[in-house]
Scaffold this motif. Structure first.
Motif: not given
Lengths: 424, 285, 212, 216
Positions: B61-65, B97-98, B102-103, C114-116
């Motif tokens: 999971f290499d992504y953030g919100p 960064l998250g 996410m995972a 917020m980030q989204a």
């Protein structure tokens, strides 16, 4: 088992069973032969003795799997590769034993002198291959495979020949990478040295550069200012450095022509460097009195707030020329769009490929990727940048040549050349 | 300044309102347009479909919100696919960064949807800093960088990890990546350890991954929401009993259709105005 | 000492993974590969947190001097302190009873939206940029626009309704002309990065010394 | 599906989402407030993230729990702590030591990633046969011409004159088509993010609220 040949510590199945990797095994065997002869004889003798011992232990076997053990090539001497036949014809089971489809198997291992086998891992029979790791290169190991029939209990295969993992000196399959590293290193260093010694290294003009003078001239005629945005990140980013190199050139022009210059910043460190560079340029152009610190300002680090307030400057002051050079992210489209809407000449440049479409569409001239670095090298004549660009160019020629040869080779069916590039 | 020129300079906020309304309507009243399958997504699906129960994959999971809307649907459908086939999933995260959160959210969703069991059907090993270092270390021994899972359970006590020591014991690594980390899965993990790699990427970086895929450095690419909707569709076709579960990318593609048409209209209209302005100015001169 | 030691350290550290890459000796593998990788995860973790000290310094400074917008600095510091203590004294994920730990709760309901949302603003900017800045002013821009339109039509379900060949055409562009150009860019960028690496490895460039 | 009234989490998230959207009208105090909360929370998040996921399991627990075997972890621990000396002006130079190790290692790894992981396989990927039937050959030819001309466009050692001029032009055309594709995909990406937020507002917050208020 007598059909197996022993060659200095590696068990080579004599062409039976796993035919697919015979070539690899033979190669491994030959490699091993290259080791010192004395060592080989000694190890061979030891293992021959070991084989005799294991033959004795192996006596009670329930079925035959053509188990073969070999050293894992190009490793640090801590793993062995076990392979067995997946052909159902080879698998002869004792009468009365029935197996499910593709049963789980238990890989068992012991060091040669030891009495008991220990579980090394589990897999399924269809895998055909198992890699045993974290072994000791000073030991030699024998293996057997256990199966659990539905009727309960455990049945075992024959015991393999003994083998010990061997460490290798060089990962032969990575020789291609070594060639690339040495070539790249040699070329870059050689050109940097040459540039330092003062050799004349030619770099072509970049089209955006030619337009800078024109843009500054136009701003002077119109009596409007010039806006220079050096990206939004710190000076540790090479693109920022390249942008600052061009800023020096632009500032010199504005000093000569007496045009107003404004440099809004998103990064405090970049701002400090930019201010220094502009000041220096004004001094060199003989107009130190025209420089004032407000020309280079810090706005804010926040991406969108920065883009918002620079757009504000554009709409209010209507600069005649806008430079967007350096590292940009999503704000690129906000800035270039606003610049376009006020009718300014826009010269952009970034190596951020995802932002290039917006610059190309909205700006008059865009330096694409590497062009930004080349432009800065062209203007600054810094031997470090100049030399490495030349080094990269030389490597580019080598790659182009390799591609052309590779296409010919692939077309005539000589795949050896092509495959060399990613031998794993 | 003539009328066409003035039209070109309309307040940005008017365009904003048009986009906002264009996006809102299909969310409230979905249209339900059909999804077209493309080969790069099919390749990934087929690779997973060909695996046997008990095989294992790594899902990074290499992504953030901020990229959740694009990559969450991919994560959901890959996890459902694996759960249906009895494939073990080892979740990791290398994006600071998250990524790990996410995972956590995706695995919780899987628990609710398909009653999957943490530690038995899958494991979430959590996050590590300095991506290339853990990537390299996992080629040797996963446990050396992930001594425990995201909840602190030691590696050796997690049933699903039995027999899994390094990339050698995995069938495939899938990175759902928002940034350069996806490229590292290709130019480091695939290049140095030879494990098959598939990428689920944000739409913005999808064009680049085509170059890697065509050079056989990746077995397939799921690009943005479109890629997610294709995988959702493939899973739904193969496992009709999953049809009831949410398919946010497929729903999103409805909205994409409308907003794309709005933007295409703006591009064309803007260019017509541009040409008209040019003609008018030339005429005036 | 102030200059020589870091240069030597950097050169050594840069050669270790390269040596381990080519030479599989057991000792080299243990120390230059396994141990070093494990160590780097930890050092990277410390490095990742470096910026926090500056952030706290800058904001404290703003508050003390009552600079413009200092109240926002107070908000930053307070929310920082709350989240940091949730992380330092708590755990992540869900509890046994299915409720979320505060650390994950704040992430899900404050950080994530917020980030989204900040990034979702770009959808609006892309639309207005398309309208106001994308012009067929020359050959290059025209090609860009044509490429963009084909991909946009080809990637939405609506595209197939116009003509079934549209999605295939988009896929063809992606697989051939696009992949070729991207490959040229990848090779060029990789050359640039590799030459940067080499300059650091021989000590010509020293980014770790601050400004050179 | 049972619709529950939005919980406190959904209310907080919806409020912050609307605050952020208000930036579209203009920069305002609500946006600044939400942004400040976000900045603070994100730095706090990094601390918790590093402690829970890396420092605790990979450093403190093995080092203090099993010092006999894991003593060598003292090295990265010290190097990590030394990094922070840069905030003490007199000792700032010492922090360059661990910075040097950190940068050095990643530079070395990066060199191999680029050369072995990108340049060699990408060059290989371009070595395509030209005798595989009309259409596949044509496609291969497109790739080969594209890569070669783009590389020539980025060749700086000689001016774009003679035969190089048209070649570099073709390179630009390839780049432009690719940028077009990039633009198309960027639109999809950005719109996806908006869809995500609007879906949240509509389905997780507004819809349950409306149903709750009017009894569904």
């Amino acid at each position: 088992m007598s059909a197996n040949s022993i060659s200095s510590g590696v068990v080579c199945p004599g062409g039976r069973g796993s035919g697919g990797n015979t070539a690899g095994i033979v190669r491994a065997c030959t490699m091993r032969l290259n080791l010192s002869l004395a060592c080989a004889i000694l190890a061979g003798a030891l293992l021959l003795a070991g084989a005799v011992v294991s033959e004795v232990i192996a006596a009670p076997r329930d079925f035959r799997l053509d188990l073969a053990v070999q050293d894992r090539p190009s490793d640090d001497g801590s793993s062995l590769i076990l392979s067995w036949s997946t052909d159902p014809a080879v698998l002869t089971l004792p009468t009365g034993v029935v197996l499910e489809d593709d049963p789980q198997i238990f890989i068992e291992r012991k060091t040669e002198g030891a009495v008991d086998f220990l579980e090394a891992g589990r897999t399924t029979i269809s895998a055909g291959r198992f890699q045993d790791i974290e072994l000791d290169s000073r030991e030699s190991y024998v293996y057997r495979i256990g199966l659990q029939p539905a009727t309960g209990g455990m049945v075992y295969s024959e015991v393999s020949m003994a083998a010990s993992p061997k460490g290798n000196l060089f990962r032969t399959q990575r020789v291609n990478a070594l060639v690339a590293v040495l070539m790249m290193g040699g070329l870059v260093i050689a050109y940097i040295m040459a540039a330092r010694r003062g050799a004349k290294l030619f770099i072509r003009r970049i089209s955006g550069l030619d337009q800078i003078k024109e843009a500054v001239g136009r701003a002077t005629e119109m009596g409007r200012k010039i806006l220079f945005v050096p990206g939004i990140v710190s000076v540790s980013e090479p693109q920022t450095l390249a942008a600052l190199g061009i800023l020096g050139y632009v500032a010199k022009l504005t000093a000569q022509y007496g045009t107003q210059l404004e440099v809004p910043n998103a990064d405090p460190l970049t701002m400090a460097s930019a201010r220094e560079i502009v000041k220096q340029s004004y001094m060199e152009a003989g107009a130190p009195e025209a420089f004032h610190e407000d020309m280079v300002r810090y706005i804010t680090q926040d991406q969108f707030a920065y883009a918002g307030s620079v757009s504000g400057i554009m709409v209010r002051d209507k600069p005649a020329a806008i430079f967007l050079l350096g590292w940009f992210a999503a704000e690129s489209l906000l800035l270039s769009e606003t610049g376009q809407s006020i009718g300014a000449i826009q010269i952009a440049g970034t190596a951020q490929v995802t932002q290039l479409p917006f610059f190309v569409a909205a700006c008059d001239y865009t330096m694409l990727g590497e062009e930004l670095f080349a432009a800065s090298a062209y203007l600054s004549k810094d031997p470090l940048i100049l030399g490495s660009i030349k080094g990269q160019d030389a490597m580019k020629i080598a790659i182009l040549a390799a591609i052309v040869i590779g296409v010919v080779m692939a077309t005539v069916g000589a795949d050896g050349f092509v495959n060399w590039f990613t031998a794993l | 300044m003539n009328w066409a020129h003035k039209l070109l300079l309309i307040d940005r906020r008017i365009i904003f309102v048009v986009v906002f309304v264009g996006a809102l309507i299909p969310i409230i009243w979905p249209i339900g347009l059909a999804v077209q399958i493309s080969p790069p997504v099919k390749a990934v699906f087929d690779r997973v479909e060909a695996m046997k129960p008990g095989d294992a994959i790594m899902l990074s999971f290499d992504y953030g919100p901020s990229d959740g809307p694009e990559l969450d649907p991919m994560a959901n459908s890959i996890l459902r696919h694996c759960a249906k086939k009895g494939i073990k999933v080892i979740g990791v995260s290398l994006f600071p960064l998250g990524g790990v959160e996410m995972a956590i959210a995706r695995f919780m969703q899987l628990d609710t949807d398909l009653k999957a069991r943490n530690g038995i059907d899958y494991v979430n090993l959590g996050y590590k800093d300095g991506a290339p270092a853990p990537m390299k270390a996992m080629g040797d021994r996963i446990e050396s960088v992930f001594p425990c899972d995201a909840n602190g359970v030691p590696y050796s006590e997690i049933p699903v990890l039995e027999g899994i020591r390094s990339y050698d014991d995995l069938e495939l690594a899938i990175s759902l990546a928002t940034s350069i980390i996806g490229e590292w899965w290709i130019n480091l993990v695939n290049a140095q350890f030879g494990i098959d790699v598939a990428l689920g990427t944000t739409a913005v970086s999808a064009p680049k991954y085509y170059a890697f895929m065509e050079a056989k450095q990746a077995i397939g690419v799921l690009g943005g929401m479109k890629g997610g909707s294709e995988y959702e569709e493939l899973v739904a076709r193969a496992y009709p009993d999953l049809k009831g579960l949410s398919r946010s990318a497929t729903m999103g593609m409805d909205v994409q259709s409308v907003v794309h048409l709005v933007i295409i209209f703006f591009i064309l209209f803007g260019n017509v105005m541009f040409i008209v302005t040019k003609r008018m100015t030339r005429g005036a001169n | 000492m102030k200059r020589q030691v870091p240069i030597m350290l950097a050169i050594t550290a840069s050669f270790l993974p390269v040596i381990a890459f080519f030479f599989p000796n057991a000792w080299i593998n243990e120390w230059f590969n396994r141990k070093l990788d494990e160590w780097m995860v930890i050092i990277a973790s410390f490095a990742f947190l470096l910026g926090i000290v500056s952030m706290v310094q800058v904001n404290l400074h703003k508050v003390r001097r009552r600079q413009k917008g200092w109240i926002f600095s107070v908000i930053i510091l307070v929310s920082f302190a709350i989240m940091a203590s949730c992380g330092l004294f708590g755990a992540q994920g869900e509890r046994e009873n299915g409720t979320l730990y505060p650390f994950t709760w704040i992430f899900q309901f404050i950080y994530a939206p917020m980030q989204a949302t900040m990034f979702s603003l770009l959808a609006f900017y892309v639309a207005s940029a398309s309208y106001r800045a994308f012009r067929v002013k020359n050959m290059e821009a025209s090609l860009l626009l044509i490429g963009a339109l084909i991909i946009m039509f080809g990637r939405i379900p609506f595209g197939a309704l116009i003509h079934p060949v549209v999605p295939d055409l988009a896929e063809w562009i992606m697989r051939f002309p696009n992949a070729a150009a991207q490959r040229g860019i990848i090779i060029g960028a990789a050359l640039g990065a590799a030459s940067m690496s080499i300059r650091v490895m021989v000590g010509i460039e020293r980014p770790y010394l601050g400004k050179s | 599906m049972e619709l529950q009234l939005p919980g406190i989490g959904e209310w907080v998230a919806a409020f912050l989402t609307l605050c952020a959207f208000s930036f579209l009208y203009k920069d305002n105090i609500l946006y600044r407030f939400a942004e400040s909360v976000f900045v603070g929370v994100s730095f706090g998040y990094y601390i918790g993230l590093a402690k829970i996921n890396t420092l605790e399991p990979n450093l403190f627990r093995p080092l203090f729990g099993n010092f006999g075997e894991q003593w060598s972890l003292i090295v990265p621990f010290l190097l990590g702590v030394i990094l922070y000396l840069r905030y003490i002006p007199k000792l700032a130079w010492v922090s360059n030591w661990s910075l040097a190790v950190y940068i050095g290692y990643y530079i070395g790894v990066n060199l191999l990633q680029r050369l072995q992981g990108e340049i060699l396989p990408q060059a290989k990927g371009t070595m395509l046969p030209l005798n595989v039937g009309l259409w596949p050959t044509l496609c291969n030819l497109v790739v080969i011409i594209g890569v070669v001309t783009v590389l020539i466009y980025f060749f700086f050692s000689s001016p774009h004159k003679g035969v190089l001029k048209p070649t570099a032009r073709i390179g630009i055309y390839f780049l432009m088509i690719s940028f077009g594709a990039s633009f198309g995909y960027t639109v999809m990406g950005r719109v996806s993010l908006l869809i995500g937020r609007l879906t949240f507002l509509v389905n997780d917050w507004a819809r349950p609220l409306v149903h709750g208020a009017f009894g569904g």
